[in-house]
Design a protein around this motif. Structure first.
Motif, short mmCIF file in Angstrom:
data_model
loop_
_atom_site.label_atom_id
_atom_site.label_comp_id
_atom_site.label_asym_id
_atom_site.label_seq_id
_atom_site.Cartn_x
_atom_site.Cartn_y
_atom_site.Cartn_z
N LEU A 1 0.83 -1.21 -0.03
CA LEU A 1 -0.12 0.19 0.12
C LEU A 1 0.99 1.25 0.10
CD1 LEU A 1 -3.00 -1.25 2.68
CD2 LEU A 1 -2.69 -0.71 0.06
N ALA A 2 1.90 1.13 0.78
CA ALA A 2 2.79 2.41 0.70
C ALA A 2 3.55 2.58 -0.48
CB ALA A 2 3.78 2.26 2.03
N LYS A 3 3.91 1.44 -1.17
CA LYS A 3 4.58 1.73 -2.43
C LYS A 3 3.43 2.17 -3.59
CE LYS A 3 8.06 1.05 -3.29
NZ LYS A 3 9.44 2.19 -3.44
N ALA A 4 2.28 1.69 -3.30
CA ALA A 4 1.00 2.15 -4.27
C ALA A 4 0.92 3.66 -4.13
CB ALA A 4 -0.11 1.24 -4.13
N ASP A 5 1.02 4.12 -2.88
CA ASP A 5 0.66 5.55 -2.51
C ASP A 5 1.92 6.33 -3.28
OD1 ASP A 5 -1.38 5.07 -1.32
OD2 ASP A 5 -0.53 5.23 0.85
N GLU A 6 3.26 5.85 -3.24
CA GLU A 6 4.23 6.59 -3.77
C GLU A 6 4.28 6.69 -5.54
OE1 GLU A 6 8.29 4.85 -2.70
OE2 GLU A 6 7.68 4.38 -0.74
N ILE A 7 3.68 5.46 -5.68
CA ILE A 7 3.60 5.57 -7.30
C ILE A 7 2.26 6.51 -7.58
CG2 ILE A 7 2.64 4.10 -9.31
CD1 ILE A 7 4.32 1.79 -7.84
N ASP A 8 1.31 6.46 -7.07
CA ASP A 8 0.12 7.17 -7.40
C ASP A 8 0.72 8.84 -7.12
OD1 ASP A 8 -1.47 5.36 -7.56
OD2 ASP A 8 -2.55 5.52 -5.58
N ALA A 9 1.61 9.11 -6.14
CA ALA A 9 2.11 10.52 -5.87
C ALA A 9 2.94 10.71 -7.06
CB ALA A 9 2.89 10.74 -4.58
N VAL B 1 2.82 9.72 -10.21
CA VAL B 1 1.96 9.66 -11.38
C VAL B 1 1.31 11.11 -11.29
CG1 VAL B 1 -0.35 8.77 -12.51
CG2 VAL B 1 1.49 7.18 -11.88
N LYS B 2 1.05 11.57 -10.25
CA LYS B 2 0.28 13.12 -10.13
C LYS B 2 1.25 14.21 -10.55
CE LYS B 2 -2.46 15.61 -6.84
NZ LYS B 2 -2.80 15.64 -5.46
N ARG B 3 2.58 13.85 -10.11
CA ARG B 3 3.81 14.74 -10.16
C ARG B 3 4.01 14.79 -11.73
NH1 ARG B 3 6.16 12.30 -5.75
NH2 ARG B 3 7.33 11.30 -7.25
N LEU B 4 4.09 13.65 -12.64
CA LEU B 4 4.23 13.63 -13.90
C LEU B 4 2.98 14.15 -14.50
CD1 LEU B 4 5.91 10.08 -13.83
CD2 LEU B 4 7.18 12.42 -14.43
N LYS B 5 1.96 13.86 -14.28
CA LYS B 5 0.74 14.33 -14.83
C LYS B 5 0.70 15.94 -14.90
CE LYS B 5 -3.43 14.32 -16.76
NZ LYS B 5 -3.24 14.97 -18.25
N GLY C 1 12.74 26.33 -6.36
CA GLY C 1 13.13 25.13 -5.79
C GLY C 1 11.69 24.53 -5.37
N ALA C 2 10.42 25.02 -5.55
CA ALA C 2 9.14 24.85 -5.09
C ALA C 2 8.99 23.56 -5.75
CB ALA C 2 8.16 25.73 -5.15
N ILE C 3 9.17 23.35 -7.09
CA ILE C 3 8.60 22.22 -7.87
C ILE C 3 9.41 20.79 -7.31
CG2 ILE C 3 9.01 20.99 -10.14
CD1 ILE C 3 8.51 23.79 -11.31
N GLU C 4 10.89 21.15 -7.31
CA GLU C 4 11.60 19.99 -6.59
C GLU C 4 11.15 19.64 -5.12
OE1 GLU C 4 14.20 17.00 -7.12
OE2 GLU C 4 13.66 18.51 -8.68
N ARG C 5 10.80 20.59 -4.36
CA ARG C 5 10.48 20.28 -2.83
C ARG C 5 9.34 19.46 -2.94
NH1 ARG C 5 12.62 25.48 -2.10
NH2 ARG C 5 10.46 26.24 -1.93
N ARG C 6 8.10 20.09 -3.79
CA ARG C 6 7.06 19.39 -3.95
C ARG C 6 7.06 17.98 -4.48
NH1 ARG C 6 2.54 22.10 -7.61
NH2 ARG C 6 4.67 23.09 -8.35
N TRP C 7 8.07 17.61 -5.30
CA TRP C 7 8.04 16.54 -6.15
C TRP C 7 8.81 15.56 -5.10
CZ3 TRP C 7 9.36 16.01 -11.87
CH2 TRP C 7 8.26 16.82 -12.56
N ASN C 8 9.62 16.12 -4.15
CA ASN C 8 10.48 15.12 -3.43
C ASN C 8 9.91 14.95 -2.03
OD1 ASN C 8 12.56 14.69 -5.06
ND2 ASN C 8 13.64 16.53 -4.62
N ARG C 9 8.67 15.67 -1.79
CA ARG C 9 7.78 15.64 -0.42
C ARG C 9 7.51 14.27 -0.22
NH1 ARG C 9 2.73 19.28 -0.45
NH2 ARG C 9 3.85 19.47 -2.18
N ALA C 10 7.83 13.78 0.95
CA ALA C 10 7.38 12.20 1.34
C ALA C 10 5.97 12.15 1.21
CB ALA C 10 7.71 11.98 2.83
N THR C 11 5.60 11.06 0.75
CA THR C 11 4.30 10.62 0.61
C THR C 11 3.49 10.36 2.18
OG1 THR C 11 4.43 9.61 -1.52
CG2 THR C 11 2.46 9.15 -0.43
#
Length: 146
Positions: free
Chosen positions: A80-88, A90-94, A127-137
């Motif tokens: 479930l945690a890995k699925a959450d990471e993948i979903d996040a 996918v959202k960033r890439l979208k 750096g907001a994009i990078e911080r947002r992308w690297n934020r922990a799920t």
């Protein structure tokens, strides 16, 4: 079956099989001469390893999915945690894809005149994009103790 047969049938080089064995992901039954021999379920184990790697699991995480008798013992919370990471991801890439599409089709005569593009540049430079992308799920809540 011997290591050469496992390599042939799985498409995984013998050197990788030996590496997996060294990391504790696989266990050979014995060594006859200079060849390792594996139980018939080895191909299923390799498929599980491949699936775990495709999902982004580390080898240590994958190793924890095997019980001492080499049967799968999969941690559902880990999945479930890995699925959450993948979903996040996918959202960033979208969001990035949408931004690129906007920049490509922007009606402004120059990108420097486009308010959306300016916001994207400002976010990137701060750096907001990078911080947002690297934020922990966010972690899922732990299941209640039974």
């Amino acid at each position: 079956m011997d290591i050469a047969e496992v390599a042939r049938r799985s498409g995984i080089p013998a050197s990788t099989l030996r590496f997996y064995e060294k990391k504790g992901l696989l266990r050979s039954l014995s060594q006859r001469g200079s060849r390792r021999w594996f139980a018939p379920g080895i191909l299923d184990q390799l498929a599980l390893i491949s699936l775990g790697q495709a999902a982004g699991l580390s080898l240590d995480e994958i190793r924890s999915m095997f019980s001492p008798d080499d049967e799968p013992n999969i941690d559902r919370d880990l999945l479930l945690a890995k699925a959450d990471e993948i979903d996040a991801r996918v959202k960033r890439l979208k969001a990035m894809s949408d931004g690129l599409r906007h920049a490509a089709a922007c009606p402004a005569p120059r990108h420097s005149e486009c308010p959306s593009f300016k916001r994207l540049l400002k976010a990137a430079s701060s750096g907001a994009i990078e911080r947002r992308w690297n934020r922990a799920t966010p972690k899922r809540p732990a299941p209640p103790a039974s």
